[in-house]
Motif scaffolding. Structure first.
Motif, PDB file in Angstrom:
ATOM      1  N   GLU A 197      39.281  28.210  43.318  1.00 39.62           N
ATOM      2  CA  GLU A 197      40.071  29.446  43.273  1.00 39.62           C
ATOM      3  C   GLU A 197      41.252  29.350  44.239  1.00 39.62           C
ATOM      4  O   GLU A 197      41.184  28.657  45.255  1.00 39.62           O
ATOM      5  CB  GLU A 197      39.221  30.659  43.664  1.00 39.62           C
ATOM      6  N   CYS A 246      35.062  32.983  41.114  1.00 40.06           N
ATOM      7  CA  CYS A 246      35.251  32.535  39.735  1.00 40.06           C
ATOM      8  C   CYS A 246      33.904  32.075  39.181  1.00 40.06           C
ATOM      9  O   CYS A 246      33.093  31.463  39.900  1.00 40.06           O
ATOM     10  CB  CYS A 246      36.257  31.388  39.720  1.00 40.06           C
ATOM     11  N   TRP A 248      35.512  36.734  36.616  1.00 38.72           N
ATOM     12  CA  TRP A 248      35.702  36.973  38.037  1.00 38.72           C
ATOM     13  C   TRP A 248      34.664  38.007  38.486  1.00 38.72           C
ATOM     14  O   TRP A 248      34.490  39.046  37.833  1.00 38.72           O
ATOM     15  CB  TRP A 248      37.102  37.497  38.329  1.00 38.72           C
TER      16      TRP A 248
END
Length: 121
Positions: free
Chosen positions: A6, A95, A36
Protein backbone atom coordinates in the motif's frame (compact mmCIF):
# COMPACT_ATOMS: atom_id res chain seq x y z
CA UNK A 1 4.24 -15.90 -2.80
CA UNK A 2 2.13 -12.74 -2.91
CA UNK A 3 2.79 -9.23 -1.67
CA UNK A 4 0.31 -6.41 -1.28
CA UNK A 5 2.04 -3.06 -0.98
CA UNK A 6 0.00 0.00 0.00
CA UNK A 7 0.94 3.63 -0.44
CA UNK A 8 -0.68 7.02 -0.20
CA UNK A 9 -1.53 7.39 3.46
CA UNK A 10 -0.70 10.45 5.47
CA UNK A 11 -2.00 13.41 7.42
CA UNK A 12 -4.73 15.61 6.02
CA UNK A 13 -7.12 18.21 7.36
CA UNK A 14 -10.82 17.54 7.58
CA UNK A 15 -12.46 18.09 4.23
CA UNK A 16 -9.32 17.12 2.36
CA UNK A 17 -8.57 14.21 0.07
CA UNK A 18 -6.16 11.31 -0.12
CA UNK A 19 -5.70 8.50 -2.59
CA UNK A 20 -4.53 5.08 -1.47
CA UNK A 21 -2.94 2.62 -3.85
CA UNK A 22 -2.26 -1.10 -3.48
CA UNK A 23 -0.19 -3.22 -5.82
CA UNK A 24 -0.46 -7.00 -5.73
CA UNK A 25 2.56 -8.91 -6.97
CA UNK A 26 3.83 -12.46 -6.98
CA UNK A 27 2.69 -15.80 -8.31
CA UNK A 28 -0.85 -14.67 -9.11
CA UNK A 29 -3.08 -16.49 -11.53
CA UNK A 30 -6.21 -14.42 -11.10
CA UNK A 31 -7.69 -11.96 -8.62
CA UNK A 32 -11.31 -12.48 -7.65
CA UNK A 33 -11.75 -9.33 -5.56
CA UNK A 34 -9.81 -6.54 -3.90
CA UNK A 35 -10.86 -4.44 -0.98
CA UNK A 36 -9.87 -1.84 1.56
CA UNK A 37 -10.41 -2.33 5.27
CA UNK A 38 -9.59 -0.02 8.12
CA UNK A 39 -8.96 -0.32 11.81
CA UNK A 40 -9.11 2.58 14.24
CA UNK A 41 -7.52 2.37 17.71
CA UNK A 42 -9.65 0.25 20.02
CA UNK A 43 -12.00 -0.81 17.24
CA UNK A 44 -12.42 -3.87 15.09
CA UNK A 45 -11.24 -3.95 11.52
CA UNK A 46 -14.08 -3.00 9.18
CA UNK A 47 -14.70 -3.20 5.46
CA UNK A 48 -14.48 0.17 3.74
CA UNK A 49 -14.95 -0.78 0.09
CA UNK A 50 -14.80 -3.84 -2.12
CA UNK A 51 -14.52 -4.37 -5.87
CA UNK A 52 -14.89 -7.66 -7.69
CA UNK A 53 -13.83 -8.70 -11.16
CA UNK A 54 -16.27 -7.04 -13.51
CA UNK A 55 -16.32 -3.86 -11.50
CA UNK A 56 -19.14 -4.31 -9.02
CA UNK A 57 -18.43 -2.27 -5.89
CA UNK A 58 -19.72 -2.14 -2.34
CA UNK A 59 -19.10 0.49 0.31
CA UNK A 60 -19.56 0.93 4.00
CA UNK A 61 -22.46 3.28 4.70
CA UNK A 62 -20.10 5.68 6.46
CA UNK A 63 -18.08 6.33 3.30
CA UNK A 64 -20.72 6.19 0.57
CA UNK A 65 -20.59 9.26 -1.61
CA UNK A 66 -17.14 10.24 -0.34
CA UNK A 67 -14.88 7.29 -1.22
CA UNK A 68 -14.43 5.61 -4.58
CA UNK A 69 -12.74 2.27 -5.14
CA UNK A 70 -11.34 1.37 -8.53
CA UNK A 71 -9.17 -1.34 -9.95
CA UNK A 72 -6.69 -1.77 -12.78
CA UNK A 73 -6.92 -5.46 -13.55
CA UNK A 74 -3.97 -5.42 -15.92
CA UNK A 75 -1.72 -3.97 -13.22
CA UNK A 76 -3.20 -5.86 -10.25
CA UNK A 77 -3.75 -2.51 -8.57
CA UNK A 78 -6.61 -1.18 -6.49
CA UNK A 79 -7.12 2.49 -5.65
CA UNK A 80 -9.18 4.19 -2.99
CA UNK A 81 -9.98 7.84 -3.64
CA UNK A 82 -11.03 9.43 -0.37
CA UNK A 83 -12.72 12.84 -0.48
CA UNK A 84 -14.35 15.00 2.18
CA UNK A 85 -12.35 13.23 4.84
CA UNK A 86 -13.52 13.38 8.43
CA UNK A 87 -11.63 12.88 11.70
CA UNK A 88 -13.55 9.63 12.19
CA UNK A 89 -11.89 8.28 9.03
CA UNK A 90 -8.61 8.19 10.95
CA UNK A 91 -7.37 4.60 10.96
CA UNK A 92 -4.84 2.19 9.54
CA UNK A 93 -6.08 1.18 6.10
CA UNK A 94 -5.36 -2.32 4.86
CA UNK A 95 -5.47 -3.68 1.34
CA UNK A 96 -7.06 -7.11 0.90
CA UNK A 97 -7.09 -9.46 -2.06
CA UNK A 98 -8.81 -12.75 -2.71
CA UNK A 99 -6.99 -14.54 -5.46
CA UNK A 100 -5.72 -17.77 -6.97
CA UNK A 101 -2.07 -18.61 -7.18
CA UNK A 102 -0.48 -20.08 -10.26
CA UNK A 103 -1.25 -23.78 -10.72
CA UNK A 104 -3.92 -23.73 -8.01
CA UNK A 105 -7.72 -23.51 -7.98
CA UNK A 106 -7.85 -22.64 -4.28
CA UNK A 107 -9.07 -19.14 -3.46
CA UNK A 108 -6.74 -17.50 -0.95
CA UNK A 109 -6.78 -14.25 0.98
CA UNK A 110 -3.87 -11.87 1.44
CA UNK A 111 -3.38 -8.62 3.37
CA UNK A 112 -1.11 -5.66 3.02
CA UNK A 113 0.89 -4.22 5.89
CA UNK A 114 -1.38 -1.21 6.33
CA UNK A 115 -0.99 2.51 5.81
CA UNK A 116 -1.90 5.19 8.34
CA UNK A 117 -4.49 7.80 7.47
CA UNK A 118 -4.89 10.63 9.95
CA UNK A 119 -7.52 13.34 9.53
CA UNK A 120 -7.16 16.38 11.76
CA UNK A 121 -10.09 18.53 12.77
Amino acid sequence: QVQLVESGGGLVQAGGSLRLSCLASGSISSINAMAWYRQAPGKQRELVANIITGGTTTYADSVKGRFTISRDNAKNTVLLQMNSLKPEDTAVYYCNARLRLLFSDRLREFWGQGTQVTVSS
